[in-house]
Design a protein around this motif. Structure first.
Motif, mmCIF file in Angstrom:
data_model
loop_
_atom_site.group_PDB
_atom_site.id
_atom_site.type_symbol
_atom_site.label_atom_id
_atom_site.label_comp_id
_atom_site.label_asym_id
_atom_site.label_seq_id
_atom_site.Cartn_x
_atom_site.Cartn_y
_atom_site.Cartn_z
ATOM 1 N N SER A 1 0.820 -1.217 0.000
ATOM 2 C CA SER A 1 0.000 0.000 0.000
ATOM 3 C C SER A 1 0.850 1.262 0.000
ATOM 4 C CB SER A 1 -0.948 0.005 1.206
ATOM 5 O OG SER A 1 -0.226 0.127 2.418
ATOM 6 N N ARG A 2 2.130 1.156 0.343
ATOM 7 C CA ARG A 2 3.015 2.324 0.334
ATOM 8 C C ARG A 2 3.681 2.542 -1.010
ATOM 9 N NH1 ARG A 2 6.572 -0.041 4.945
ATOM 10 N NH2 ARG A 2 4.972 -0.691 6.431
ATOM 11 N N ALA A 3 3.585 1.564 -1.897
ATOM 12 C CA ALA A 3 4.263 1.637 -3.194
ATOM 13 C C ALA A 3 3.534 2.583 -4.146
ATOM 14 C CB ALA A 3 4.350 0.249 -3.808
ATOM 15 N N HIS A 4 4.282 3.154 -5.084
ATOM 16 C CA HIS A 4 3.722 4.002 -6.145
ATOM 17 C C HIS A 4 3.020 5.237 -5.574
ATOM 18 C CE1 HIS A 4 3.558 0.391 -9.197
ATOM 19 N NE2 HIS A 4 4.632 0.370 -8.428
ATOM 20 N N LYS A 5 3.465 5.697 -4.422
ATOM 21 C CA LYS A 5 2.853 6.856 -3.781
ATOM 22 C C LYS A 5 3.929 7.837 -3.338
ATOM 23 C CE LYS A 5 -1.198 4.475 -1.838
ATOM 24 N NZ LYS A 5 -1.891 4.103 -0.580
ATOM 25 N N PRO A 6 3.564 9.121 -3.145
ATOM 26 C CA PRO A 6 4.524 10.050 -2.534
ATOM 27 C C PRO A 6 4.927 9.564 -1.139
ATOM 28 C CG PRO A 6 2.608 11.226 -3.396
ATOM 29 C CD PRO A 6 2.277 9.762 -3.445
ATOM 30 N N GLU A 7 6.151 9.882 -0.761
ATOM 31 C CA GLU A 7 6.682 9.503 0.545
ATOM 32 C C GLU A 7 6.705 7.986 0.733
ATOM 33 O OE1 GLU A 7 7.770 12.384 3.029
ATOM 34 O OE2 GLU A 7 8.027 12.523 0.852
ATOM 35 N N GLU A 8 6.903 7.251 -0.372
ATOM 36 C CA GLU A 8 7.092 5.802 -0.277
ATOM 37 C C GLU A 8 8.194 5.518 0.748
ATOM 38 O OE1 GLU A 8 8.657 2.087 -3.079
ATOM 39 O OE2 GLU A 8 8.143 4.021 -3.991
ATOM 40 N N HIS A 9 7.985 4.494 1.577
ATOM 41 C CA HIS A 9 8.976 4.251 2.618
ATOM 42 C C HIS A 9 8.981 2.799 3.061
ATOM 43 C CE1 HIS A 9 5.222 5.075 4.832
ATOM 44 N NE2 HIS A 9 5.698 4.244 5.749
ATOM 45 N N LEU A 10 10.078 2.454 3.712
ATOM 46 C CA LEU A 10 10.258 1.170 4.368
ATOM 47 C C LEU A 10 10.716 1.463 5.792
ATOM 48 C CD1 LEU A 10 10.272 -1.925 3.590
ATOM 49 C CD2 LEU A 10 12.752 -1.686 3.383
ATOM 50 N N HIS A 11 10.160 0.787 6.759
ATOM 51 C CA HIS A 11 10.606 0.975 8.132
ATOM 52 C C HIS A 11 11.955 0.287 8.337
ATOM 53 C CE1 HIS A 11 6.921 2.862 9.531
ATOM 54 N NE2 HIS A 11 6.230 1.937 8.893
ATOM 55 N N ARG A 12 12.784 0.891 9.140
ATOM 56 C CA ARG A 12 14.116 0.333 9.366
ATOM 57 C C ARG A 12 14.027 -1.093 9.920
ATOM 58 N NH1 ARG A 12 16.464 4.333 11.603
ATOM 59 N NH2 ARG A 12 17.925 4.853 9.935
ATOM 60 N N ASP A 13 13.088 -1.346 10.816
ATOM 61 C CA ASP A 13 12.993 -2.701 11.366
ATOM 62 C C ASP A 13 12.542 -3.704 10.305
ATOM 63 O OD1 ASP A 13 10.370 -1.813 11.213
ATOM 64 O OD2 ASP A 13 9.811 -2.389 13.242
ATOM 65 N N GLU A 14 11.783 -3.252 9.302
ATOM 66 C CA GLU A 14 11.409 -4.143 8.199
ATOM 67 C C GLU A 14 12.629 -4.514 7.371
ATOM 68 O OE1 GLU A 14 6.827 -2.625 7.348
ATOM 69 O OE2 GLU A 14 8.503 -1.564 6.407
ATOM 70 N N LEU A 15 13.505 -3.554 7.163
ATOM 71 C CA LEU A 15 14.737 -3.814 6.417
ATOM 72 C C LEU A 15 15.613 -4.800 7.181
ATOM 73 C CD1 LEU A 15 16.393 -3.067 3.917
ATOM 74 C CD2 LEU A 15 17.310 -1.115 5.192
ATOM 75 N N GLN A 16 15.723 -4.606 8.486
ATOM 76 C CA GLN A 16 16.505 -5.526 9.307
ATOM 77 C C GLN A 16 15.888 -6.927 9.301
ATOM 78 O OE1 GLN A 16 19.361 -4.946 10.672
ATOM 79 N NE2 GLN A 16 19.523 -2.716 10.509
ATOM 80 N N ALA A 17 14.561 -6.998 9.307
ATOM 81 C CA ALA A 17 13.884 -8.300 9.279
ATOM 82 C C ALA A 17 14.151 -9.031 7.972
ATOM 83 C CB ALA A 17 12.384 -8.117 9.502
ATOM 84 N N ALA A 18 14.244 -8.287 6.862
ATOM 85 C CA ALA A 18 14.564 -8.916 5.582
ATOM 86 C C ALA A 18 15.967 -9.500 5.613
ATOM 87 C CB ALA A 18 14.433 -7.901 4.455
ATOM 88 N N CYS A 19 16.899 -8.782 6.219
ATOM 89 C CA CYS A 19 18.256 -9.308 6.377
ATOM 90 C C CYS A 19 18.236 -10.592 7.203
ATOM 91 C CB CYS A 19 19.161 -8.278 7.035
ATOM 92 S SG CYS A 19 19.485 -6.802 6.050
ATOM 93 N N ALA A 20 17.452 -10.583 8.275
ATOM 94 C CA ALA A 20 17.370 -11.756 9.141
ATOM 95 C C ALA A 20 16.800 -12.955 8.393
ATOM 96 C CB ALA A 20 16.516 -11.439 10.370
ATOM 97 N N LEU A 21 15.798 -12.726 7.547
ATOM 98 C CA LEU A 21 15.218 -13.815 6.764
ATOM 99 C C LEU A 21 16.264 -14.428 5.838
ATOM 100 C CD1 LEU A 21 12.898 -15.514 5.597
ATOM 101 C CD2 LEU A 21 12.372 -13.590 4.080
ATOM 102 N N ILE A 22 17.026 -13.590 5.165
ATOM 103 C CA ILE A 22 18.042 -14.093 4.241
ATOM 104 C C ILE A 22 19.144 -14.815 5.009
ATOM 105 C CG2 ILE A 22 19.789 -13.374 2.556
ATOM 106 C CD1 ILE A 22 17.815 -11.049 1.850
#
Length: 369
Positions: A339-360
């Motif tokens: 829902s945040r994609a293709h919109k102004p102020e598109e963003h990712l939360h820092r903890d989401e980025l860290q969680a992606a690292c943890a998954l990998i």
């Protein structure tokens, strides 16, 4: 380089869909090379943009693909509070075009490469980075065509589109066409001396509207919303002025198909009407639906890694169906909320980025165990 810095570097490339992408591809290639990883740059037929493929671990054994696209949609919306191609942080939100869709996943995958390499993986993890996904998954078919020469057939592919790191088993397929009708211009007072291209397009539009209505009563799959295949006229243009007979009219029409249905076949009545009207019909893009069984080993692996029960389906499309079509089991799972994609102020939360690292990291550890 931290993962935040990696994301900032990627967002800093205005790799807008449909444009040359050499700068971002070269950055990724050079960064991987610095980690001792060979990256294959795979130019597409356009000549000015490329896919990239790299492997961590032995390429002669079936492994797993981490798939992402490097292109982003344009950032012309007036709601941006600052340059969309300069990542900025606000209360834990990492804001920039593509941060969520989907350079966040790509940043996590690239950041984790040194850790993965240090694991001496007996089963490889591959990085597959594509171009022009936002134009209907146009780039990745060329990467998939090259795959047999680059690695053993993979066991599975994880497409890191934003799903809040919940594995997704299915999505609809999509095909889009452009119908162009031609006429003869002239003054509207002498309609007998011209040919109205918009009028010529009307039977095509009527066929599209009729097919859209018919599909609501056709085959259904309750995993999707709506549960039926759909069709719509997305754009319509033609004419120069009210008192000029239009010599060109163009309609862009898309179909979205539930699993098991060919989206291009849904457009057959529209294509037939175009042919009967003497209009030209061009394919804009096409990709198949995704359908992975809940009991498939890839689904079970992602459920274990994420601790999340896989979601049956989502409404948006991805490159996963194309991986599946060439025999690679695929699942969609990445950080952020679509829902945040293709919109102004598109963003990712820092903890989401860290969680992606943890998954990998967990994926690598599960393969090294």
């Amino acid at each position: 380089m931290s993962v935040d810095e990696m994301l900032a570097r990627l967002v800093g490339f205005d790799s807008v869909v449909g444009r040359p992408n050499a700068p971002i591809v070269e950055f990724v290639r050079d960064w991987l090379s610095a980690q001792g990883i060979v990256a294959h740059v795979l130019p597409g037929p356009e000549g000015d943009r490329s896919n990239l493929f790299a492997s961590i671990g032995p390429v002669d054994r079936p492994g797993f693909v981490l798939s992402g696209h490097l292109d982003v949609v344009p950032a012309m919306e007036p709601g941006w509070q600052a340059d969309p191609f300069v990542l900025r942080e606000d209360a834990g939100r990492l804001i920039g075009r593509g941060a969520c869709d989907m350079k966040g996943f790509v940043a996590a995958a690239l950041f984790m490469v040194p850790e993965l390499a240090a694991m001496n993986l007996p089963v490889p993890i591959h990085l597959a980075l594509s171009y022009d996904e936002e134009a209907g998954c146009r780039g990745v078919p060329h990467l998939l065509a090259a795959l047999p020469d680059l690695c053993a057939p993979p066991q599975g592919a994880i497409i890191g589109e934003p799903t809040d790191l919940v594995p997704v088993l299915a999505h609809k397929g999509k095909s889009a066409i452009r119908v162009t009708a031609s006429g003869t211009a002239g003054h509207s007072s002498r309609s007998d001396l011209g040919e109205n291209a918009i009028h010529a397009l009307v039977p095509v539009l009527e066929a599209a509207v009729a097919q859209a209505a018919a599909l609501t009563q056709g085959a259904q799959d309750t995993r999707f919303a709506p549960p039926w295949s759909s069709l719509q006229i997305g754009t319509l243009s033609g004419g120069q002025a009210l008192n000029i007979i239009p010599d060109t009219a163009v309609a862009e029409i898309e179909a979205r198909a539930i699993a098991g249905v060919d989206p291009m076949a849904l457009l057959a009545p529209v294509r037939d009407a175009a042919e009967a009207a003497g209009a030209r019909c061009d394919t804009i893009s096409t990709y198949p639906a995704l359908a992975l069984a809940a009991y498939h080993p890839l689904a079970e692996r992602l459920a274990d890694l994420t601790g999340q029960r896989p979601l049956d389906a989502v409404s948006f499309g991805t490159e996963a169906g194309l991986f599946q079509a060439v025999g690679i089991p695929s699942i969609v799972c990445g950080p952020g909320d679509i829902s945040r994609a293709h919109k102004p102020e598109e963003h990712l939360h820092r903890d989401e980025l860290q969680a992606a690292c943890a998954l990998i990291r967990q994926l690598g550890e599960s393969l090294a165990a």
